[in-house]
Enzyme design. Structure first.
Site, short mmCIF file in Angstrom:
data_model
loop_
_atom_site.label_atom_id
_atom_site.label_comp_id
_atom_site.label_asym_id
_atom_site.label_seq_id
_atom_site.Cartn_x
_atom_site.Cartn_y
_atom_site.Cartn_z
N CYS A 104 0.83 -1.20 0.00
CA CYS A 104 0.00 0.00 0.00
C CYS A 104 0.87 1.26 0.00
O CYS A 104 2.08 1.18 0.22
CB CYS A 104 -0.90 0.01 1.23
SG CYS A 104 -2.17 -1.26 1.15
N CYS A 185 -4.14 0.62 -2.72
CA CYS A 185 -4.53 0.76 -1.33
C CYS A 185 -3.66 1.81 -0.64
O CYS A 185 -2.58 2.15 -1.13
CB CYS A 185 -4.43 -0.58 -0.62
SG CYS A 185 -2.85 -1.40 -0.82
#
Ligand code: NAG
Ligand code: NAG
Ligand code: NAG
Length: 312
Positions: A104, A185
């Site tokens: 992420c 993300c």
């Protein structure tokens, strides 16, 4: 490393229209290198398999992929199809052969800022772009299409993207972009070009595929960075009816033009976002190429002054 970040507030809008009736000639589709006059890239098989071994051996060692099998699935998707009739579904089996996970806070999206994006990603090596994924690495800059009656690629001629809905090159990038965006993300970064008419273009790969595939549950912040050419506002020579020529000086910025549309979409879908037009790293990267620009001279002077201050 960030310059002043602009939240929804207002900022200097410098949109000067020096005439009324204008027709803006919107550039065709996305970042497409594909042209009608070329056929499939010669030696495509060797290039793809070679890149695959390079990737799995040197770029991301430790990942296990079956390069020969990936090629076979790719070939199966493309050959013996009419050159305008390859959908994303045709590539599903190939994509199944190359699953990949990224950390992420590392996803970098871009539109019409390719050169600068490369330099930016080189400085911040934690960033991942589509071109860093296995599929992006394998097929970057290649052209391909099949032919209905033959079990080989068409090396003489491939249609342009714009001439068919299900172009084999477009369908692969569309699916790859969608997968990439669905995985995104944490904080994601979007690099947009504020010196063109539509910095955010609903027809670009970012605007038509990636944006819709982002998941507000997975994405923490969408951090938009708008970069404008150093020479200042880009001048557009526009054709108008009655053969007049008008000059439009335009900057798409966080508070004006197409980027507002992007921000509205983000807001409606429940994303948190920031938008900046003055990311210092990006300006410095641009200045490295052209130090003589007044903006770079000013920046250099202020940096040198700071150095003087700290050393006294
Ligand atoms: C395109 O593919 C579909 C099914 O895959 C097929 O039914 C159709 O005839 C094809 N069209 C052309 C023009 O090849
Ligand atoms: C923005 O787009 C223009 C026109 O395509 C291009 O010349 C320029 O290099 C782009 N700017 C950046 C920062 O990528
Ligand atoms: C994510 O972005 C927000 C807004 O720019 C920032 O405040 C936060 O520190 C960022 N978090 C990470 C992990 O980068």
């Amino acid at each position: 490393m960030e310059g002043p970040t602009l939240m929804p507030s207002v900022k200097s809008a410098c949109f000067v229209i020096i005439h009324i009736t204008i027709w803006i000639i919107v550039p065709q589709l996305c970042h497409s290198p594909v042209q009608a006059t070329f056929g499939t890239t010669p030696n495509i098989k060797h290039i793809v398999i070679g890149r695959c071994f390079t990737y799995t051996t040197l770029v991301q060692p430790g990942l296990r992929y079956d390069c020969e099998e990936i090629w076979m699935q790719f070939e199966k998707a493309v050959v013996q199809q009419s050159s305008c009739n390859v959908t994303e579904e045709h590539y599903f089996e190939m994509f199944n052969m190359m699953p990949q996970i990224w950390p992420c806070d590392s996803f970098l999206f871009w539109s019409k800022t390719r050169m600068l994006m490369h330099r930016y990603a080189a400085v911040f090596s934690h960033f991942w772009t589509l071109e860093d994924t296995l599929v992006g690495y394998l097929f970057n800059d290649l052209i391909w299409c099949g032919q209905e009656e033959d079990s080989d690629f068409d090396f003489n001629y491939c249609p342009a993207w714009s001439t068919c809905r299900t172009h084999p090159v477009y369908s692969l990038w569309k699916q790859a972009s969608q997968n990439f965006a669905e995985m995104a993300c944490g904080n994601i970064t979007v690099l947009l070009n504020g010196s063109i008419v539509n910095a955010f273009n609903r027809k670009s790969m970012f605007g038509s595929v990636e944006l819709d595939s982002l998941n507000p549950q997975r994405v923490n912040y969408v951090n938009i960075k708008v970069v404008t050419n150093l020479e200042g506002p880009h001048m557009f020579r526009q054709r108008v009816e009655i053969k007049q020529v008008v000059w439009i000086i335009q900057i798409d910025s966080c508070s004006q033009g197409s980027i507002i549309e992007l921000i509205q979409i983000l807001w409606t879908r429940g994303f948190r976002w920031t938008c900046t037009e003055s990311d210092l790293t990006l300006v410095i990267l641009q200045c490295i190429q052209d130090l003589n620009q007044p903006r770079c001279q000013m920046l250099a002077n202020s940096l040198l002054q700071q150095k003087d201050l700290t050393s006294t």
